[in-house]
Design a protein around this motif. Sequence first.
Motif, short mmCIF file in Angstrom:
data_model
loop_
_atom_site.label_atom_id
_atom_site.label_comp_id
_atom_site.label_asym_id
_atom_site.label_seq_id
_atom_site.Cartn_x
_atom_site.Cartn_y
_atom_site.Cartn_z
N ALA A 1 0.82 -1.22 0.00
CA ALA A 1 0.00 0.00 0.00
C ALA A 1 0.86 1.27 0.00
N LEU A 2 2.14 1.13 0.46
CA LEU A 2 3.01 2.32 0.47
C LEU A 2 3.32 2.79 -0.95
N LEU A 3 3.08 1.92 -1.92
CA LEU A 3 3.29 2.33 -3.33
C LEU A 3 2.28 3.39 -3.77
N ASN A 4 1.26 3.63 -2.92
CA ASN A 4 0.35 4.74 -3.21
C ASN A 4 0.96 6.08 -2.85
N ILE A 5 2.07 6.04 -2.11
CA ILE A 5 2.72 7.29 -1.68
C ILE A 5 3.97 7.57 -2.50
N PHE A 6 4.77 6.50 -2.73
CA PHE A 6 6.08 6.70 -3.36
C PHE A 6 5.97 6.91 -4.87
N ASN B 1 21.75 8.85 1.46
CA ASN B 1 22.57 10.01 1.81
C ASN B 1 22.11 10.64 3.10
N THR B 2 20.81 10.77 3.23
CA THR B 2 20.29 11.49 4.39
C THR B 2 20.50 10.71 5.68
N VAL B 3 20.22 9.41 5.64
CA VAL B 3 20.39 8.62 6.87
C VAL B 3 21.86 8.63 7.30
N TYR B 4 22.78 8.47 6.37
CA TYR B 4 24.20 8.41 6.77
C TYR B 4 24.73 9.78 7.16
N LYS C 1 13.87 20.05 7.39
CA LYS C 1 12.66 20.82 7.08
C LYS C 1 12.29 20.68 5.61
N GLN C 2 13.30 20.74 4.76
CA GLN C 2 13.02 20.65 3.32
C GLN C 2 12.39 19.29 2.98
N ILE C 3 12.94 18.22 3.56
CA ILE C 3 12.40 16.88 3.32
C ILE C 3 11.02 16.75 3.96
N HIS D 1 8.80 19.00 4.41
CA HIS D 1 7.77 19.62 3.57
C HIS D 1 7.27 18.60 2.55
N LYS D 2 8.22 17.88 1.94
CA LYS D 2 7.86 16.88 0.93
C LYS D 2 7.04 15.78 1.58
N HIS D 3 7.53 15.29 2.73
CA HIS D 3 6.80 14.23 3.45
C HIS D 3 5.38 14.68 3.79
N SER E 1 3.61 16.95 2.38
CA SER E 1 2.77 17.14 1.20
C SER E 1 2.35 15.79 0.60
N LEU E 2 3.04 14.72 0.99
CA LEU E 2 2.68 13.39 0.47
C LEU E 2 1.84 12.58 1.46
N GLY E 3 1.72 13.10 2.68
CA GLY E 3 0.94 12.37 3.68
C GLY E 3 1.75 11.32 4.42
N GLU F 1 3.16 7.11 12.05
CA GLU F 1 3.10 5.64 12.15
C GLU F 1 3.92 4.93 11.05
N HIS F 2 4.33 5.68 10.01
CA HIS F 2 5.13 5.06 8.96
C HIS F 2 6.60 4.87 9.40
N TYR F 3 7.04 5.69 10.35
CA TYR F 3 8.47 5.66 10.70
C TYR F 3 8.96 4.33 11.27
N PRO F 4 8.21 3.71 12.22
CA PRO F 4 8.69 2.41 12.71
C PRO F 4 8.75 1.36 11.60
N ILE G 1 16.76 9.99 14.95
CA ILE G 1 16.63 10.75 13.69
C ILE G 1 15.16 10.83 13.29
N ALA G 2 14.47 9.69 13.39
CA ALA G 2 13.05 9.66 13.00
C ALA G 2 12.25 10.64 13.86
N GLN G 3 12.59 10.73 15.16
CA GLN G 3 11.84 11.63 16.04
C GLN G 3 11.99 13.08 15.62
N PRO H 1 13.71 14.16 -6.14
CA PRO H 1 14.38 14.01 -4.86
C PRO H 1 15.78 14.63 -4.91
N SER H 2 16.14 15.32 -3.86
CA SER H 2 17.44 15.96 -3.82
C SER H 2 18.54 14.92 -3.86
N ILE H 3 19.61 15.24 -4.56
CA ILE H 3 20.68 14.27 -4.77
C ILE H 3 21.60 14.20 -3.55
C1 HEM Z 1 11.34 11.65 0.20
C2 HEM Z 1 14.56 10.89 3.73
C3 HEM Z 1 11.20 8.49 6.25
C4 HEM Z 1 8.35 8.50 2.33
C5 HEM Z 1 12.48 11.68 0.95
C6 HEM Z 1 13.70 12.35 0.57
C7 HEM Z 1 14.59 12.13 1.54
C8 HEM Z 1 13.97 11.31 2.56
C9 HEM Z 1 16.01 12.64 1.59
C10 HEM Z 1 13.89 13.15 -0.72
C11 HEM Z 1 13.42 14.56 -0.44
C12 HEM Z 1 13.33 15.46 -1.65
O1 HEM Z 1 12.79 15.03 -2.66
O2 HEM Z 1 13.76 16.59 -1.57
C13 HEM Z 1 13.91 10.19 4.74
C14 HEM Z 1 14.51 9.86 6.01
C15 HEM Z 1 13.56 9.18 6.72
C16 HEM Z 1 12.38 9.08 5.89
C17 HEM Z 1 15.91 10.21 6.43
C18 HEM Z 1 13.64 8.57 8.10
C19 HEM Z 1 14.28 9.10 9.11
C20 HEM Z 1 10.13 8.27 5.41
C21 HEM Z 1 8.93 7.52 5.77
C22 HEM Z 1 8.14 7.52 4.64
C23 HEM Z 1 8.84 8.26 3.61
C24 HEM Z 1 8.65 6.91 7.12
C25 HEM Z 1 6.78 6.86 4.46
C26 HEM Z 1 6.60 5.62 4.42
C27 HEM Z 1 8.93 9.35 1.41
C28 HEM Z 1 8.36 9.65 0.12
C29 HEM Z 1 9.21 10.57 -0.49
C30 HEM Z 1 10.29 10.82 0.43
C31 HEM Z 1 7.08 9.05 -0.44
C32 HEM Z 1 9.07 11.16 -1.88
C33 HEM Z 1 9.58 10.13 -2.80
C34 HEM Z 1 9.48 10.43 -4.24
O3 HEM Z 1 8.72 11.32 -4.62
O4 HEM Z 1 10.14 9.71 -4.95
N1 HEM Z 1 12.66 11.06 2.16
N2 HEM Z 1 12.64 9.72 4.70
N3 HEM Z 1 10.03 8.70 4.11
N4 HEM Z 1 10.09 10.07 1.57
FE1 HEM Z 1 11.31 9.95 3.15
#
Ligand code: HEM
Length: 404
Positions: A38-43, A59-62, A79-81, A83-85, A87-89, A93-96, A129-131, A397-399
């Motif tokens: 179902a997460l494929l509805n977001i990504f 990159n971000t996690v490391y 903050k920048q990420i 905003h994206k998160h 805007s995608l919903g 509860e997704h973090y664990p 980090i997730a918090q 997504p930012s490089i």
């Molecule tokens: C986008 C990092 C957790 C879903 C991103 C981006 C980064 C990132 C760096 C790209 C941002 C950009 O486009 O500017 C992280 C980190 C996480 C985390 C470090 C954990 C600490 C999650 C979780 C979800 C999620 C829990 C949901 C299940 C997404 C989605 C995108 C995204 C859907 C956009 C992807 C796309 O459009 O291809 N995240 N994320 N992320 N993240 Fe996360």
Amino acid sequence: MLSENTIKIVKSTAPILADRGVEITTYFYEKLFEAHPALLNIFNHANQKKGRQQTALANTVYAAATYIDQLEVLIPAVKQIAHKHRSLGVKEEHYPIVGEFLLKAIKDVLGDAATPEIINAWAEAYGVIAQVFIDVEKEMYNEAKAQAWEGFKAFKVVNKIKESSVITSFYLQPADGSSTPTFKPGQYVTVRLKVEGEEYLLNRQYSLSDAPGENHLRISVKKEGEEPSSLGKVSNYLHEHVNEGDEVEITAPAGDFVLNETDNTPVYLISGGVGITPMMSMLKRIADQQPDRHVTFIHAAKNGALQAFQEEVTETVNSLSNAKKVIVFQNPTPSDRENRKFDEEGYVDFNKLQTIVEEKEASFYVCGPVAFMKNTIENLEKLGVKEENIHFEFFGPSINLKAD
Ligand code: HEM
């Protein structure tokens, strides 16, 4: 609070994980989507295919792990990420779930090298980090709820206008008749579509291209690719199948690539191709609110057929007392020459910027394809523009963290 030992382990193993980062996150996504389709509805599936999301997340996690004992350094990037998160919903509860599969991936890819001590340290670090993300996003959800709406909302297409051979604008109004929300010039919305034949919902972010305060939101979409491949699925669908009277779902405006309106500093709006969209919003906002502000609108396009908003840019710039435009065509056609559609020929390179940029203490906004942005930012820095005065947004997504 993480213990000294946990911090030591995380910091010393971060480079190893970074080395295998893409491998780990690729495996992580495979397993994550297997267990939670179902997460494929977001990504974004196109980004998945190109491996971009893998690189961004790795990159971000490391990077975050490297700063695990001074996480405040990461807040602007978070903050920048976030905003994206938002805007995608993406929700708390997704973090664990993501954490569980990320740790599983680290374990499986590294094998024996991932001792229980290492895995425990990373589990703790991920939690911290997730918090940080969860807290920042919670605030953003509250703000969106207070100022606009939560989640997705149906908007009706009230006008559809072709802006160039590849870019079409969609004028949107809330389908329930409520008022159109305001936003900051430069922000984007996520559009969610159910496309016939597609198993999952498709999401894409599009910048708002008109000034805030109108009774519509306008997005201007570039048709990607000739065929509706995975790359251009959404943009092709919008161009071909979404018409006046149809509805699309969008989330509340998001993003921190926004015009600074707190003072009257001169502004340079520099865009390539469809990167013109947030610049239109900024230019028109300046026309509405700060008509005396010095603004230079620089835009690069291949030729006149591909340049969007020709008349709108000219009219807006001409209506202002201190505005100037420099339209640069890479390959002007004979008709472009005849109709004087451009001001300069070639690229927005160092020499051109040197002659155009008169005020180095100004605010610079840059948006366009990656190569365009990299060159422009480098050239501006070479000209002596300070890094903190250069703001940029890359579509997708930012490089790396700098781009965050
Ligand atoms: C986008 C990092 C957790 C879903 C991103 C981006 C980064 C990132 C760096 C790209 C941002 C950009 O486009 O500017 C992280 C980190 C996480 C985390 C470090 C954990 C600490 C999650 C979780 C979800 C999620 C829990 C949901 C299940 C997404 C989605 C995108 C995204 C859907 C956009 C992807 C796309 O459009 O291809 N995240 N994320 N992320 N993240 Fe996360």
